[in-house]
Design a protein around this motif. Structure first.
Motif, PDB file in Angstrom:
ATOM      1  N   ARG A  48       0.807  -1.223   0.000  1.00  0.00           N
ATOM      2  CA  ARG A  48       0.000   0.000   0.000  1.00  0.00           C
ATOM      3  C   ARG A  48       0.840   1.273   0.000  1.00  0.00           C
ATOM      4  O   ARG A  48       0.300   2.359  -0.067  1.00  0.00           O
ATOM      5  CB  ARG A  48      -0.925   0.019   1.208  1.00  0.00           C
ATOM      6  N   VAL A  49       2.173   1.141   0.112  1.00  0.00           N
ATOM      7  CA  VAL A  49       3.044   2.315   0.214  1.00  0.00           C
ATOM      8  C   VAL A  49       3.950   2.399  -1.004  1.00  0.00           C
ATOM      9  O   VAL A  49       4.583   1.421  -1.395  1.00  0.00           O
ATOM     10  CB  VAL A  49       3.904   2.260   1.501  1.00  0.00           C
ATOM     11  N   SER A  50       4.007   3.586  -1.590  1.00  0.00           N
ATOM     12  CA  SER A  50       4.945   3.859  -2.671  1.00  0.00           C
ATOM     13  C   SER A  50       5.728   5.118  -2.309  1.00  0.00           C
ATOM     14  O   SER A  50       5.404   5.811  -1.350  1.00  0.00           O
ATOM     15  CB  SER A  50       4.209   4.043  -4.001  1.00  0.00           C
ATOM     16  N   THR A  51       6.759   5.400  -3.079  1.00  0.00           N
ATOM     17  CA  THR A  51       7.613   6.559  -2.813  1.00  0.00           C
ATOM     18  C   THR A  51       7.586   7.500  -4.003  1.00  0.00           C
ATOM     19  O   THR A  51       7.238   7.116  -5.113  1.00  0.00           O
ATOM     20  CB  THR A  51       9.066   6.125  -2.538  1.00  0.00           C
ATOM     21  N   GLY A  52       7.961   8.734  -3.741  1.00  0.00           N
ATOM     22  CA  GLY A  52       8.033   9.716  -4.802  1.00  0.00           C
ATOM     23  C   GLY A  52       8.631  11.005  -4.289  1.00  0.00           C
ATOM     24  O   GLY A  52       9.109  11.079  -3.147  1.00  0.00           O
ATOM     25  N   THR A  53       8.593  12.009  -5.119  1.00  0.00           N
ATOM     26  CA  THR A  53       9.057  13.334  -4.726  1.00  0.00           C
ATOM     27  C   THR A  53       7.975  13.999  -3.884  1.00  0.00           C
ATOM     28  O   THR A  53       6.846  13.498  -3.778  1.00  0.00           O
ATOM     29  CB  THR A  53       9.335  14.196  -5.966  1.00  0.00           C
ATOM     30  N   PHE A  54       8.292  15.160  -3.316  1.00  0.00           N
ATOM     31  CA  PHE A  54       7.268  15.918  -2.596  1.00  0.00           C
ATOM     32  C   PHE A  54       6.100  16.239  -3.533  1.00  0.00           C
ATOM     33  O   PHE A  54       4.936  16.124  -3.147  1.00  0.00           O
ATOM     34  CB  PHE A  54       7.843  17.216  -2.033  1.00  0.00           C
ATOM     35  N   ALA A  55       6.406  16.634  -4.767  1.00  0.00           N
ATOM     36  CA  ALA A  55       5.354  16.981  -5.727  1.00  0.00           C
ATOM     37  C   ALA A  55       4.479  15.768  -6.045  1.00  0.00           C
ATOM     38  O   ALA A  55       3.251  15.880  -6.106  1.00  0.00           O
ATOM     39  CB  ALA A  55       5.966  17.549  -7.004  1.00  0.00           C
ATOM     40  N   GLU A  56       5.090  14.612  -6.229  1.00  0.00           N
ATOM     41  CA  GLU A  56       4.314  13.409  -6.532  1.00  0.00           C
ATOM     42  C   GLU A  56       3.427  13.006  -5.356  1.00  0.00           C
ATOM     43  O   GLU A  56       2.267  12.628  -5.539  1.00  0.00           O
ATOM     44  CB  GLU A  56       5.253  12.268  -6.917  1.00  0.00           C
ATOM     45  N   ALA A  57       3.944  13.114  -4.146  1.00  0.00           N
ATOM     46  CA  ALA A  57       3.145  12.776  -2.958  1.00  0.00           C
ATOM     47  C   ALA A  57       1.981  13.742  -2.790  1.00  0.00           C
ATOM     48  O   ALA A  57       0.858  13.332  -2.477  1.00  0.00           O
ATOM     49  CB  ALA A  57       4.026  12.765  -1.715  1.00  0.00           C
ATOM     50  N   ALA A  58       2.235  15.033  -3.004  1.00  0.00           N
ATOM     51  CA  ALA A  58       1.177  16.035  -2.851  1.00  0.00           C
ATOM     52  C   ALA A  58       0.094  15.871  -3.908  1.00  0.00           C
ATOM     53  O   ALA A  58      -1.100  16.022  -3.615  1.00  0.00           O
ATOM     54  CB  ALA A  58       1.764  17.440  -2.901  1.00  0.00           C
ATOM     55  N   GLN A  59       0.463  15.544  -5.129  1.00  0.00           N
ATOM     56  CA  GLN A  59      -0.523  15.320  -6.184  1.00  0.00           C
ATOM     57  C   GLN A  59      -1.328  14.044  -5.923  1.00  0.00           C
ATOM     58  O   GLN A  59      -2.523  13.988  -6.191  1.00  0.00           O
ATOM     59  CB  GLN A  59       0.162  15.224  -7.556  1.00  0.00           C
ATOM     60  N   PHE A  60      -0.677  13.035  -5.382  1.00  0.00           N
ATOM     61  CA  PHE A  60      -1.295  11.731  -5.136  1.00  0.00           C
ATOM     62  C   PHE A  60      -2.370  11.790  -4.063  1.00  0.00           C
ATOM     63  O   PHE A  60      -3.435  11.191  -4.194  1.00  0.00           O
ATOM     64  CB  PHE A  60      -0.199  10.740  -4.709  1.00  0.00           C
ATOM     65  N   GLY A  61      -2.103  12.505  -2.985  1.00  0.00           N
ATOM     66  CA  GLY A  61      -2.945  12.419  -1.801  1.00  0.00           C
ATOM     67  C   GLY A  61      -4.245  13.185  -1.872  1.00  0.00           C
ATOM     68  O   GLY A  61      -4.282  14.326  -2.314  1.00  0.00           O
ATOM     69  N   ASP A  62      -5.313  12.540  -1.385  1.00  0.00           N
ATOM     70  CA  ASP A  62      -6.568  13.229  -1.092  1.00  0.00           C
ATOM     71  C   ASP A  62      -6.416  13.964   0.238  1.00  0.00           C
ATOM     72  O   ASP A  62      -6.986  15.020   0.446  1.00  0.00           O
ATOM     73  CB  ASP A  62      -7.719  12.235  -0.978  1.00  0.00           C
ATOM     74  N   ILE A  63      -5.669  13.336   1.144  1.00  0.00           N
ATOM     75  CA  ILE A  63      -5.283  13.912   2.428  1.00  0.00           C
ATOM     76  C   ILE A  63      -3.765  13.976   2.418  1.00  0.00           C
ATOM     77  O   ILE A  63      -3.095  13.032   1.978  1.00  0.00           O
ATOM     78  CB  ILE A  63      -5.779  13.051   3.609  1.00  0.00           C
ATOM     79  N   LEU A  64      -3.218  15.090   2.914  1.00  0.00           N
ATOM     80  CA  LEU A  64      -1.766  15.259   2.957  1.00  0.00           C
ATOM     81  C   LEU A  64      -1.300  15.378   4.401  1.00  0.00           C
ATOM     82  O   LEU A  64      -2.022  15.881   5.256  1.00  0.00           O
ATOM     83  CB  LEU A  64      -1.352  16.507   2.171  1.00  0.00           C
ATOM     84  N   VAL A  65      -0.072  14.906   4.631  1.00  0.00           N
ATOM     85  CA  VAL A  65       0.567  15.012   5.933  1.00  0.00           C
ATOM     86  C   VAL A  65       1.905  15.702   5.734  1.00  0.00           C
ATOM     87  O   VAL A  65       2.714  15.260   4.914  1.00  0.00           O
ATOM     88  CB  VAL A  65       0.800  13.619   6.573  1.00  0.00           C
ATOM     89  N   LEU A  66       2.132  16.767   6.475  1.00  0.00           N
ATOM     90  CA  LEU A  66       3.423  17.450   6.445  1.00  0.00           C
ATOM     91  C   LEU A  66       4.213  16.975   7.647  1.00  0.00           C
ATOM     92  O   LEU A  66       3.861  17.263   8.791  1.00  0.00           O
ATOM     93  CB  LEU A  66       3.222  18.969   6.484  1.00  0.00           C
ATOM     94  N   ALA A  67       5.273  16.197   7.385  1.00  0.00           N
ATOM     95  CA  ALA A  67       6.042  15.560   8.448  1.00  0.00           C
ATOM     96  C   ALA A  67       7.545  15.811   8.278  1.00  0.00           C
ATOM     97  O   ALA A  67       8.363  14.955   8.587  1.00  0.00           O
ATOM     98  CB  ALA A  67       5.750  14.057   8.465  1.00  0.00           C
ATOM     99  N   THR A  68       7.891  16.984   7.789  1.00  0.00           N
ATOM    100  CA  THR A  68       9.297  17.353   7.645  1.00  0.00           C
ATOM    101  C   THR A  68       9.785  17.987   8.940  1.00  0.00           C
ATOM    102  O   THR A  68       8.994  18.265   9.847  1.00  0.00           O
ATOM    103  CB  THR A  68       9.470  18.397   6.524  1.00  0.00           C
ATOM    104  N   LEU A  69      11.069  18.268   9.016  1.00  0.00           N
ATOM    105  CA  LEU A  69      11.555  19.146  10.064  1.00  0.00           C
ATOM    106  C   LEU A  69      10.856  20.485   9.885  1.00  0.00           C
ATOM    107  O   LEU A  69      10.597  20.909   8.740  1.00  0.00           O
ATOM    108  CB  LEU A  69      13.065  19.330   9.957  1.00  0.00           C
TER     109      LEU A  69
END
Length: 188
Positions: A48-69
């Protein structure tokens, strides 16, 4: 809660714990990083988990989580593309910690503003909810404490977004205390 697609921006321990938590509930997750290749082996543990860039993750998600420093939050959002956050629930799990002078860290923003407010101003069409920043990552999913389940503090300006994050917290084993608008991030 129905199954959704979740984009997680940040590949540290918090990002990985929350990504795995969402995947364990049956959600599809894309975890974004500046260097997605470093996550491939970790992500391969779950279909159920894939990887990508920040842009790919943001485009993918219906819900987003910001978990950076906290210090990297604005840069990650800009790399993802500001428009990618429009009308999406954005769970802000960051803290404004400054490690530049060593330990213990200090805050780079404090009592008259907050990182949550800064993020909401940066992406004004996002539905920002501050949550998961007041607990260590080891306890974010299914916390077990004497006396029963603990409460997660959250805040944000969008009542419907807070209802969605409340459902997420409940699914992760938390009670919820809503402390108000995004300006309450100053206290979290």
């Amino acid at each position: 809660m129905q199954t959704v697609r979740v984009g997680v921006l940040g590949s540290g321990d918090v990002g990985k714990v929350l990504a795995a938590g969402f995947a364990s509930l049956g959600h599809e997750v894309k975890i974004g990083s500046r260097d997605p290749e470093k996550l491939r082996e970790w992500a391969s543990a779950s279909a159920r988990v894939s990887t990508g860039t920040f842009a790919e993750a943001a485009q993918f998600g219906d819900i987003l989580v910001l978990a950076t420093l906290g210090a990297a939050a604005e840069d990650a959002i800009r790399l993802a593309g500001l428009d990618a956050f429009d009308n999406k629930v954005l769970i802000d799990a960051t803290n404004p910690l400054d490690f530049s002078k060593g330990m213990p860290p200090t805050l780079f923003v404090g009592t008259t503003d907050s990182l949550g407010e800064q993020i909401q101003r940066l992406v004004p069409k996002a539905r920002v909810v501050k949550a998961f920043n007041t607990v260590g990552n080891a306890h974010m999913i299914n916390p077990q404490f004497p006396g029963g389940p603990p409460d997660m503090f959250l805040c944000g300006n969008d009542a419907d977004a807070k209802k969605i994050v409340t459902q997420i917290c409940d699914a992760f084993g938390w009670g919820v205390v809503d402390i108000g608008g995004i300006d309450a991030s100053r206290y979290l």
